[in-house]
Design a protein around this motif. Structure first.
Motif, PDB file in Angstrom:
ATOM      1  N   THR A  36       0.814  -1.216   0.000  1.00  0.00           N
ATOM      2  CA  THR A  36       0.000   0.000   0.000  1.00  0.00           C
ATOM      3  C   THR A  36       0.849   1.267   0.000  1.00  0.00           C
ATOM      4  O   THR A  36       0.446   2.275  -0.567  1.00  0.00           O
ATOM      5  N   GLU A  37       2.020   1.207   0.599  1.00  0.00           N
ATOM      6  CA  GLU A  37       2.872   2.400   0.649  1.00  0.00           C
ATOM      7  C   GLU A  37       3.720   2.588  -0.612  1.00  0.00           C
ATOM      8  O   GLU A  37       4.434   3.581  -0.751  1.00  0.00           O
ATOM      9  N   VAL A  38       3.626   1.651  -1.550  1.00  0.00           N
ATOM     10  CA  VAL A  38       4.403   1.719  -2.788  1.00  0.00           C
ATOM     11  C   VAL A  38       3.515   2.280  -3.891  1.00  0.00           C
ATOM     12  O   VAL A  38       2.370   1.850  -4.063  1.00  0.00           O
ATOM     13  N   ARG A  39       4.022   3.232  -4.638  1.00  0.00           N
ATOM     14  CA  ARG A  39       3.285   3.824  -5.754  1.00  0.00           C
ATOM     15  C   ARG A  39       2.984   2.754  -6.801  1.00  0.00           C
ATOM     16  O   ARG A  39       3.802   1.885  -7.070  1.00  0.00           O
ATOM     17  N   ASP A  40       1.793   2.839  -7.409  1.00  0.00           N
ATOM     18  CA  ASP A  40       1.354   1.875  -8.421  1.00  0.00           C
ATOM     19  C   ASP A  40       1.023   2.640  -9.709  1.00  0.00           C
ATOM     20  O   ASP A  40      -0.132   2.999  -9.953  1.00  0.00           O
ATOM     21  N   PRO A  41       2.019   2.928 -10.558  1.00  0.00           N
ATOM     22  CA  PRO A  41       1.771   3.707 -11.780  1.00  0.00           C
ATOM     23  C   PRO A  41       0.734   3.066 -12.701  1.00  0.00           C
ATOM     24  O   PRO A  41      -0.066   3.767 -13.317  1.00  0.00           O
ATOM     25  N   GLN A  42       0.740   1.753 -12.803  1.00  0.00           N
ATOM     26  CA  GLN A  42      -0.241   1.085 -13.659  1.00  0.00           C
ATOM     27  C   GLN A  42      -1.654   1.283 -13.091  1.00  0.00           C
ATOM     28  O   GLN A  42      -2.599   1.543 -13.832  1.00  0.00           O
TER      29      GLN A  42
ATOM     30  N   VAL B 193      10.099  -6.724  -0.748  1.00  0.00           N
ATOM     31  CA  VAL B 193      10.417  -5.324  -0.464  1.00  0.00           C
ATOM     32  C   VAL B 193       9.274  -4.416  -0.906  1.00  0.00           C
ATOM     33  O   VAL B 193       8.916  -3.470  -0.205  1.00  0.00           O
ATOM     34  N   VAL B 194       8.648  -4.716  -2.058  1.00  0.00           N
ATOM     35  CA  VAL B 194       7.638  -3.813  -2.608  1.00  0.00           C
ATOM     36  C   VAL B 194       6.283  -4.473  -2.849  1.00  0.00           C
ATOM     37  O   VAL B 194       5.329  -3.799  -3.224  1.00  0.00           O
ATOM     38  N   GLU B 195       6.174  -5.791  -2.631  1.00  0.00           N
ATOM     39  CA  GLU B 195       4.917  -6.487  -2.923  1.00  0.00           C
ATOM     40  C   GLU B 195       4.454  -7.330  -1.739  1.00  0.00           C
ATOM     41  O   GLU B 195       5.261  -7.840  -0.971  1.00  0.00           O
TER      42      GLU B 195
ATOM     43  N   VAL C 242     -14.268   6.507  -9.784  1.00  0.00           N
ATOM     44  CA  VAL C 242     -13.344   5.530  -9.214  1.00  0.00           C
ATOM     45  C   VAL C 242     -12.396   6.254  -8.261  1.00  0.00           C
ATOM     46  O   VAL C 242     -11.732   7.213  -8.651  1.00  0.00           O
ATOM     47  N   ALA C 243     -12.332   5.796  -7.025  1.00  0.00           N
ATOM     48  CA  ALA C 243     -11.475   6.438  -6.029  1.00  0.00           C
ATOM     49  C   ALA C 243     -10.030   5.963  -6.124  1.00  0.00           C
ATOM     50  O   ALA C 243      -9.098   6.755  -6.019  1.00  0.00           O
ATOM     51  N   ASP C 244      -9.826   4.650  -6.318  1.00  0.00           N
ATOM     52  CA  ASP C 244      -8.466   4.121  -6.327  1.00  0.00           C
ATOM     53  C   ASP C 244      -8.450   2.797  -7.077  1.00  0.00           C
ATOM     54  O   ASP C 244      -9.447   2.081  -7.111  1.00  0.00           O
ATOM     55  N   VAL C 245      -7.310   2.490  -7.671  1.00  0.00           N
ATOM     56  CA  VAL C 245      -7.103   1.207  -8.350  1.00  0.00           C
ATOM     57  C   VAL C 245      -5.711   0.711  -7.981  1.00  0.00           C
ATOM     58  O   VAL C 245      -4.741   1.468  -8.045  1.00  0.00           O
ATOM     59  N   ARG C 246      -5.617  -0.540  -7.581  1.00  0.00           N
ATOM     60  CA  ARG C 246      -4.334  -1.187  -7.337  1.00  0.00           C
ATOM     61  C   ARG C 246      -4.262  -2.384  -8.282  1.00  0.00           C
ATOM     62  O   ARG C 246      -5.190  -3.188  -8.335  1.00  0.00           O
ATOM     63  N   THR C 247      -3.200  -2.478  -9.028  1.00  0.00           N
ATOM     64  CA  THR C 247      -3.043  -3.589  -9.959  1.00  0.00           C
ATOM     65  C   THR C 247      -2.123  -4.636  -9.361  1.00  0.00           C
ATOM     66  O   THR C 247      -1.436  -4.392  -8.367  1.00  0.00           O
ATOM     67  N   GLY C 248      -2.100  -5.780  -9.978  1.00  0.00           N
ATOM     68  CA  GLY C 248      -1.243  -6.852  -9.514  1.00  0.00           C
ATOM     69  C   GLY C 248      -1.213  -7.964 -10.527  1.00  0.00           C
ATOM     70  O   GLY C 248      -1.523  -7.769 -11.699  1.00  0.00           O
TER      71      GLY C 248
ATOM     72  N   ALA D 182      -2.803   4.750 -13.895  1.00  0.00           N
ATOM     73  CA  ALA D 182      -3.217   4.872 -15.296  1.00  0.00           C
ATOM     74  C   ALA D 182      -4.610   4.268 -15.499  1.00  0.00           C
ATOM     75  O   ALA D 182      -5.451   4.859 -16.208  1.00  0.00           O
ATOM     76  N   VAL D 183      -4.870   3.131 -14.889  1.00  0.00           N
ATOM     77  CA  VAL D 183      -6.185   2.501 -15.007  1.00  0.00           C
ATOM     78  C   VAL D 183      -7.241   3.390 -14.363  1.00  0.00           C
ATOM     79  O   VAL D 183      -8.335   3.578 -14.916  1.00  0.00           O
ATOM     80  N   ARG D 184      -6.942   3.948 -13.197  1.00  0.00           N
ATOM     81  CA  ARG D 184      -7.882   4.847 -12.532  1.00  0.00           C
ATOM     82  C   ARG D 184      -8.223   6.023 -13.436  1.00  0.00           C
ATOM     83  O   ARG D 184      -9.392   6.386 -13.602  1.00  0.00           O
ATOM     84  N   GLY D 185      -7.203   6.619 -14.066  1.00  0.00           N
ATOM     85  CA  GLY D 185      -7.444   7.740 -14.969  1.00  0.00           C
ATOM     86  C   GLY D 185      -8.308   7.346 -16.159  1.00  0.00           C
ATOM     87  O   GLY D 185      -9.210   8.085 -16.567  1.00  0.00           O
TER      88      GLY D 185
END
Length: 84
Positions: free
Chosen positions: A13-19, A71-73, A34-40, A22-25
């Motif tokens: 959650t503390e790591v930026r998710d550029p993808q 570290v990031v996931e 849409v408030a937030d999108v986290r990809t994986g 982009a999906v949120r936009g």
């Protein structure tokens, strides 16, 4: 016994998710509120293990040693045991 594990790997959650940003936009450009999108990623692994304990240990090793970067996931998993 043969098991199937589905691992769900996502940025912490503390790591930026550029993808995700982009999906949120893109979703917002469709007029969606849409408030937030986290990809994986989703990884499905079929493997052999002696029992449920061994299967869970194997999946934990897969997640922490190779399939997710700790570290990031973060990762979660679903484990399907064989049907008797």
């Amino acid at each position: 016994m043969r098991y199937t594990a589905t691992l769900h790997v996502r940025p912490k959650t503390e790591v930026r998710d550029p993808q995700g940003e982009a999906v949120r936009g893109a979703l917002r450009s469709l007029g969606l509120d849409v408030a937030d999108v986290r990809t994986g990623k989703e990884i499905v692994v079929t493997f052999e293990a002696a029992d449920d304990v061994g299967a869970r240990e194997a999946v934990a090793t897969m997640g922490t040693e190779l399939l997710a970067n700790p570290v990031v996931e973060d990762y979660e998993y679903d484990l399907v045991a064989p049907v008797s």
